[in-house]
Write an enzyme that holds these catalytic residues in place. Sequence first.
Site, mmCIF file in Angstrom:
data_model
loop_
_atom_site.group_PDB
_atom_site.id
_atom_site.type_symbol
_atom_site.label_atom_id
_atom_site.label_comp_id
_atom_site.label_asym_id
_atom_site.label_seq_id
_atom_site.Cartn_x
_atom_site.Cartn_y
_atom_site.Cartn_z
ATOM 1 C CB SER A 149 -0.766 0.207 1.569
ATOM 2 O OG SER A 149 -1.723 -1.307 1.772
ATOM 3 C CD1 TRP A 173 2.223 -10.279 -2.617
ATOM 4 C CD2 TRP A 173 1.905 -12.387 -3.308
ATOM 5 N NE1 TRP A 173 2.597 -11.137 -1.645
ATOM 6 C CE2 TRP A 173 2.054 -12.428 -2.476
ATOM 7 C CE3 TRP A 173 1.294 -13.466 -3.973
ATOM 8 C CZ2 TRP A 173 2.180 -13.527 -1.338
ATOM 9 C CZ3 TRP A 173 0.894 -14.752 -3.326
ATOM 10 C CH2 TRP A 173 1.757 -14.208 -1.954
ATOM 11 C CD GLU A 374 -4.609 -3.692 -9.644
ATOM 12 O OE1 GLU A 374 -4.369 -3.279 -9.635
ATOM 13 O OE2 GLU A 374 -4.370 -4.540 -9.808
#
Length: 395
Positions: A149, A173, A374
């Site tokens: 984040s 990832w 996302e």
Amino acid sequence: MTNPQLTRFDPHDPAGIDDLLSDDEKAVRDSVREMCERRINPFVADWFERGEIDDIRGLAKELGSLGVLGMHLDGYGCAGMSAVDYGLACLELEAADSGIRSLVSVQGSLAMFAIWRWGRKAHKDEWLPKMAAGEVIGCFGLTEPDHGSDPGSMRTRARRDGDDWVLDGRKMWITNGSVADVAVVWAQTGDGIRGFVVPTDTPGFSAPIIQHKQSLRASVTSELVLDDVRLPSTALLPEARGLKGPLSCLDEARYGIVWGALGAARSSLDCAIAYAGERTQFGRPIAAYQLTQAKLVDMSLEYIKGLLLALHLGRRKDSGLARPEQVSMGKLNNVRESLDICRAARTILGANGVSLEYPVIRHMNNLESVLTYEGTVEMHTLILGQAITGHPAFH
């Protein structure tokens, strides 16, 4: 007095939202749905169970032939379709499986969009037509093992060495990483965060696949390893400086998720409705019991509200009016509610809800990942909190 034009109630479209779509939009939706029913749905449970997609390159070429790779971009072999068209395609792809929609989203909204928006003409000419056709697969290297984040704190570095750039770092990832032919990689430089177009056959680049996932198993997920990856000066995305570059790409991908998550919800809801009508307990189908009907009604309402929000955002995006905060609103609401729909569907199916003979547990597990990639629930909540109050609360 009965209206002779009143159509029959459709439990799969209880609010009549189809009436808000044009014939062309329905045609796009139907063509993607047909492809999924033929090419993906019969096999995806097996792919999920094995953690491997059969002939992913062949599938990418079929998706390219269908026109869904970079379909919302103009030129360079891209379809140049509307945001609503793209959203409807994402919904149908994720009704098949979140991993398939992720393949398409990363290809078009992240890797292709980064090159299309921020790249040199030579980048666009070299990569975009082949990516639109599915002949070349791309990935997007932003997230790191310790920085998800907070991408501004990334540790991947790019340093100048003569006329070249040399990249060192790790990304984690990364969808499509192990099968990608080209990676868009973001790195810290002396001039802030910059993006680079990295052919994956460059010495020092590797992409080991991540094993032991229990979510998005019908998706290639990898680590990107960059050890002294030497690139020419032309590898730099010249127009992207700072976080504006990668965040603009994330906005594109998040918009697709606003629609896509609803596909998983719709598939689970349809399965629950059908199952409730067939499963009998105490001499009656469980659909005849009040508690089951309450679940189905609540699931339908949340799906309808999410679909209306997605369509509204799509119309705003096509008008050039959609703000990033509004896309955050759609991502936050629609993924969260879609996951709840899948969980409720699982309870209606009882023990069968955990079997891959039905799509529900697969969608439910997949959405656990979609919930946090996302942008996590917390991050989108804070984005909206700042937009509503004017006070940032990230620190």
